[in-house]
Design a protein around this motif. Structure first.
Motif, PDB file in Angstrom:
ATOM      1  N   PHE A 276       0.874  -1.182   0.000  1.00 46.95           N
ATOM      2  CA  PHE A 276       0.000   0.000   0.000  1.00 46.95           C
ATOM      3  C   PHE A 276       0.907   1.226   0.000  1.00 46.95           C
ATOM      4  O   PHE A 276       2.102   1.140   0.321  1.00 46.95           O
ATOM      5  CB  PHE A 276      -0.976   0.000   1.186  1.00 46.95           C
TER       6      PHE A 276
ATOM      7  N   ASN B   9       4.417   0.691   9.856  1.00 42.30           N
ATOM      8  CA  ASN B   9       5.086   1.061   8.611  1.00 42.30           C
ATOM      9  C   ASN B   9       5.571   2.499   8.693  1.00 42.30           C
ATOM     10  O   ASN B   9       4.829   3.379   9.140  1.00 42.30           O
ATOM     11  CB  ASN B   9       4.106   0.966   7.434  1.00 42.30           C
ATOM     12  N   PHE B  10       6.791   2.702   8.242  1.00 45.43           N
ATOM     13  CA  PHE B  10       7.391   4.040   8.224  1.00 45.43           C
ATOM     14  C   PHE B  10       7.792   4.372   6.793  1.00 45.43           C
ATOM     15  O   PHE B  10       8.507   3.593   6.163  1.00 45.43           O
ATOM     16  CB  PHE B  10       8.655   4.082   9.096  1.00 45.43           C
TER      17      PHE B  10
ATOM     18  N   VAL C 286       8.432  10.502   7.127  1.00 49.16           N
ATOM     19  CA  VAL C 286       7.413  11.431   6.602  1.00 49.16           C
ATOM     20  C   VAL C 286       5.993  10.885   6.735  1.00 49.16           C
ATOM     21  O   VAL C 286       5.025  11.614   6.519  1.00 49.16           O
ATOM     22  CB  VAL C 286       7.700  11.823   5.129  1.00 49.16           C
ATOM     23  N   ALA C 287       5.854   9.611   7.083  1.00 46.66           N
ATOM     24  CA  ALA C 287       4.525   9.050   7.349  1.00 46.66           C
ATOM     25  C   ALA C 287       4.698   7.785   8.181  1.00 46.66           C
ATOM     26  O   ALA C 287       5.652   7.031   7.983  1.00 46.66           O
ATOM     27  CB  ALA C 287       3.791   8.718   6.056  1.00 46.66           C
ATOM     28  N   VAL C 288       3.787   7.572   9.134  1.00 47.11           N
ATOM     29  CA  VAL C 288       3.810   6.359   9.964  1.00 47.11           C
ATOM     30  C   VAL C 288       2.402   5.783  10.019  1.00 47.11           C
ATOM     31  O   VAL C 288       1.436   6.497  10.266  1.00 47.11           O
ATOM     32  CB  VAL C 288       4.288   6.659  11.412  1.00 47.11           C
ATOM     33  N   TYR C 289       2.309   4.486   9.771  1.00 49.41           N
ATOM     34  CA  TYR C 289       1.025   3.788   9.842  1.00 49.41           C
ATOM     35  C   TYR C 289       1.128   2.659  10.864  1.00 49.41           C
ATOM     36  O   TYR C 289       2.182   2.033  10.999  1.00 49.41           O
ATOM     37  CB  TYR C 289       0.676   3.180   8.486  1.00 49.41           C
TER      38      TYR C 289
ATOM     39  N   ASP D 285       1.353   5.566   0.797  1.00 55.27           N
ATOM     40  CA  ASP D 285       0.921   6.837   1.362  1.00 55.27           C
ATOM     41  C   ASP D 285       0.457   7.728   0.213  1.00 55.27           C
ATOM     42  O   ASP D 285       0.788   7.470  -0.952  1.00 55.27           O
ATOM     43  CB  ASP D 285       2.112   7.482   2.097  1.00 55.27           C
ATOM     44  N   GLU D 286      -0.250   8.806   0.533  1.00 50.00           N
ATOM     45  CA  GLU D 286      -0.685   9.712  -0.546  1.00 50.00           C
ATOM     46  C   GLU D 286       0.499  10.321  -1.302  1.00 50.00           C
ATOM     47  O   GLU D 286       0.370  10.710  -2.464  1.00 50.00           O
ATOM     48  CB  GLU D 286      -1.623  10.810  -0.007  1.00 50.00           C
TER      49      GLU D 286
ATOM     50  N   ILE E  54       4.005  -2.390   3.497  1.00 53.91           N
ATOM     51  CA  ILE E  54       3.486  -3.762   3.515  1.00 53.91           C
ATOM     52  C   ILE E  54       2.258  -3.847   4.416  1.00 53.91           C
ATOM     53  O   ILE E  54       2.336  -3.586   5.620  1.00 53.91           O
ATOM     54  CB  ILE E  54       4.584  -4.730   4.004  1.00 53.91           C
TER      55      ILE E  54
END
Lengths: 185, 185
Positions: A97, A113-114, A135-138, A99-100, A107
């Motif tokens: 997947f 996820n970073f 810059v993004a963490v899920y 990030d925008e 994964i």
């Protein structure tokens, strides 16, 4: 306690991370223990052999992802460290997947996820160390406890010696466990 | 599996290591999570704030030690990350021992000890990353199984979020757990 001297080798513990990058238009993943923090900034380093397949993708895109595989992914995780994307297409091992921002595949099956943007590249022998600004963490919603990521639910694997281990139990909290000693002095 | 986006911060897992150096003629110790491997050479990195007390000792001596505290040392370990050697003498928190080379104090109570010789210093913001060639490794004799260091007996602590955890169980072996998948393809 008797100490004995052994061979000059690292032994761990090291984190078991899956690094993701798009290479030649397809997601590719490689397993690393060479990942961690280097300062107090929101930054992670990874270190990759210059000739590795993933390395080309990180350089081309300027981004990489760091993904925490939970313990039940031990076979898939070890597999991604055994075979090179040069020979074998690993794009179907996991569901990717993005990030925008796009930039690097993360994964879905990993619990955390970073997405990292390369800000510095440091050559070390035949490896390159990439410093990446986060810059993004899920995180998987199921891995939260009272709204916060819960390490035991994230369920990471630790490399030590030549093996993988999971986490057992909370021993104490940072900047708290030591209070008894600091206040006693 | 629903993913949610959270704050851009590292989370771990990171190793919990005690770094040792002689500073002003006395052993000093600092707790770090910023320690690990960067290539396939026998080398460890540590990253320390430039202004930290230990940093001066590493620079002065050109050596540092990396020590793995077992889980029952959680209070002493956290304490060494809470207080600075500038204000508080930490030389008595542990019993030091030295390799025949001298150079940096190792910690007797830690189950595994690495003596490292600084071979490269990389400035990263207000931190300095020291790459150290491993020049001596010690392990407690009690932590061996069939002559090899046993991760579960070494009993390290892992930092994740703001907490410390110990290891649970062996999940699989590196370059073996993935064979089922690689042979199935």
């Amino acid at each position: 306690m008797e100490k004995i001297k052994i061979q000059n080798r690292p032994f761990g513990p090291f984190p078991t991370m899956l690094v993701g990058a798009d290479v030649n238009g397809k997601p590719n993943y490689v397993t690393v223990g060479a990942c961690g923090v280097v300062s107090l900034k929101p930054m992670l380093y990874i270190s990759l052999k210059s000739t590795h397949y993933t390395t080309a993708g990180v350089k081309e895109n300027g981004y990489f992802s760091v993904n925490i595989p939970p313990a039940d992914l031990v076979e898939q995780t070890d597999y991604c460290g055994m075979v090179s994307g040069k020979r074998i297409d690993k794009s179907n091992v996991f569901v990717p997947f993005y990030d925008e921002l796009g930039k690097a595949p993360m994964i879905k099956e990993c619990t955390m996820n970073f997405l990292c943007k390369v800000v510095q590249v440091i050559p070390i022998d035949d490896f390159e160390m990439f410093l990446g600004e986060i810059v993004a963490v899920y995180v998987n919603e199921k891995c939260l406890t009272e709204g916060k990521p819960d390490p035991l639910k994230i369920n990471p694997m630790i490399m030590m010696g030549a093996s993988y281990y999971d986490l057992n139990q909370l021993l104490g909290n940072a900047f708290k466990a030591g209070l008894k000693i600091s206040e006693g002095k």
